[in-house]
Enzyme design. Structure first.
Site, PDB file in Angstrom:
ATOM      1  N   GLU A  60       0.827  -1.180   0.000  1.00  0.00           N
ATOM      2  CA  GLU A  60       0.000   0.000   0.000  1.00  0.00           C
ATOM      3  C   GLU A  60       0.873   1.245   0.000  1.00  0.00           C
ATOM      4  OE1 GLU A  60      -3.149  -2.190  -0.371  1.00  0.00           O
ATOM      5  OE2 GLU A  60      -3.292  -0.041  -0.217  1.00  0.00           O
ATOM      6  N   LEU A  61       0.405   2.300  -0.686  1.00  0.00           N
ATOM      7  CA  LEU A  61       1.137   3.563  -0.726  1.00  0.00           C
ATOM      8  C   LEU A  61       0.157   4.689  -0.456  1.00  0.00           C
ATOM      9  CD1 LEU A  61       3.839   4.914  -1.392  1.00  0.00           C
ATOM     10  CD2 LEU A  61       3.034   5.142  -3.735  1.00  0.00           C
ATOM     11  N   ILE A 112       1.505   1.064   4.945  1.00  0.00           N
ATOM     12  CA  ILE A 112       0.210   0.720   4.382  1.00  0.00           C
ATOM     13  C   ILE A 112      -0.533   2.024   4.111  1.00  0.00           C
ATOM     14  CG2 ILE A 112      -0.014  -1.592   5.343  1.00  0.00           C
ATOM     15  CD1 ILE A 112      -1.577  -0.510   7.644  1.00  0.00           C
ATOM     16  N   ASP A 113      -1.495   1.948   3.239  1.00  0.00           N
ATOM     17  CA  ASP A 113      -2.186   3.134   2.774  1.00  0.00           C
ATOM     18  C   ASP A 113      -2.929   3.853   3.895  1.00  0.00           C
ATOM     19  OD1 ASP A 113      -3.141   4.785   0.525  1.00  0.00           O
ATOM     20  OD2 ASP A 113      -5.089   3.987   1.117  1.00  0.00           O
ATOM     21  N   LYS A 114      -3.156   5.122   3.709  1.00  0.00           N
ATOM     22  CA  LYS A 114      -3.859   5.951   4.691  1.00  0.00           C
ATOM     23  C   LYS A 114      -5.156   5.304   5.154  1.00  0.00           C
ATOM     24  CE  LYS A 114      -6.540  10.222   4.871  1.00  0.00           C
ATOM     25  NZ  LYS A 114      -7.005  11.399   4.096  1.00  0.00           N
TER      26      LYS A 114
END
Length: 357
Positions: free
Chosen positions: A13-14, A166-168
């Site tokens: 995830e970004l 990991i993503d927001k």
């Protein structure tokens, strides 16, 4: 400088800053030095220690041990003798960053902590790392406060020694290194794909198989720089593999456990969208629309209520396992589903039970 080599971006995830660094086999150059014509013969670790500011020979030796130092394009040992004209580079599996990290008193859910590392259960909505549009209020700002800034330079990115992210809007487990040895050891495990990572996702539709594997190169979508896509021909993007198994079928949605073999940007979200089962309420990948179900207004209202319960993509990093970089002990951590995902699942269970004849 070597002070800036400890911030790998290697999770699937970004967050919204959309860095180009991704997990996998690509390496990024952080610095380059060329030995002068009059350079006397010298060990590479000693040479670097004498030519780089604000770093130590020990830290350089750690980078060499993890095969991040190259001379003339080849990995070398610490005892390599630098010769006039040699080109010495530091490469890392993430891009270099330069910005100040400001400590902020943000509460953290710490699952485990020792002298070398800590494991955090990140809530949805918390951006992991400062970047474009998110220069405060991030997990790294919280870590800078938690770890303490006495004697530290707030411009040193190692204040947030994140091994992955990991993503927001994804919740779940993250491991954070507290020193150089832990950082490099954990970064190597992520780079070699030996870390165990399991996610729980809720996807649209009823998957045909009880388990399976999704394979497809993932790269940035040329039509939308904020998104990634699968390139089925394999001519673009990077190799990506996601294994999954069905945990529960709830009519128009399915709960799945995902195990990552690789770790590309948005991998789970992109792969399930690719096979026609986007993550529930994933705005970026077409999951925030009704993909399965009836045409009746009562059902549409039910889905809208579901979206309010879980106003994000239905993805949680539930399990994390790795070898402790100092002790060699295999550590494994598991987290409970966050309240929003648990409530959503219960709502779907009630709906499915009521719909049965």
């Amino acid at each position: 400088m070597l002070d800036t080599i400890f911030d790998p971006e290697t999770d699937e995830e970004l967050d919204e800053e959309m860095s180009n660094a991704e997990d996998g086999q690509e390496m990024f150059e952080h610095f380059r030095l060329t030995a002068d014509k009059g350079q006397s013969l010298m060990r590479v670790d000693k040479y670097l220690a004498s030519h780089l500011e604000n770093t130590s020979r020990h830290r350089i030796q750690l980078a060499i041990k993890e095969e991040y130092i190259k001379v003339n394009g080849e990995i070398v040992k610490a005892n390599y003798i630098v010769k006039p004209g040699d080109v010495i580079t530091l490469v890392m599996p993430y891009q270099r960053r330069e910005y100040e990290i400001r400590p902020e008193n943000i509460p953290l859910d710490i699952v485990y902590e020792d002298d070398d590392l800590l494991v955090i259960n990140k809530p949805a909505g918390l951006v992991v790392h400062p970047g474009h549009g998110h220069f405060s209020g991030t997990l790294v700002n919280a870590l800078a406060w938690h770890l303490g800034t006495d004697g530290h330079d707030t411009t040193d990115e190692r204040l947030g020694i994140l091994v992955h992210r990991i993503d927001k809007d994804t919740s779940g487990l993250l491991v954070v290194a507290k020193n150089d040895e832990a950082q490099l050891g954990l970064a190597r495990q992520f780079f070699d794909h030996t870390i165990e990572r399991r996610y729980i996702a809720i996807v649209w539709g009823n998957l045909k198989e009880d388990s399976g594997t999704i394979t497809g190169n993932i790269g940035r979508d040329s039509n939308d720089r904020m998104k990634f896509r699968v390139f089925p021909e394999g001519d673009k993007g990077k190799h990506a593999v996601t294994h999954y198994r069905v945990l529960e079928r709830l009519g128009y949605v399915t709960i799945v456990e995902c195990k990552l073999e690789t770790g590309r940007t948005h991998q789970i979200r992109v792969h399930f969208n690719y096979i026609g089962h986007p993550l529930f309420n994933d705005e970026r990948y077409d999951g925030d629309k009704i993909k399965e179900g009836t045409i009746y207004s009562k059902y549409r209202q039910f889905i809208e209520n579901c979206f309010k319960i879980l106003p994000r993509q239905a993805l949680h990093a539930k399990t994390l396992g790795f070898v402790h970089p100092r002790t060699g002990e295999l550590l494994s951590f598991d987290s409970v589903l966050p309240q929003d995902m648990a409530e959503l699942i219960e709502k779907w269970r009630r709906y499915t039970a009521a719909a049965k004849p």
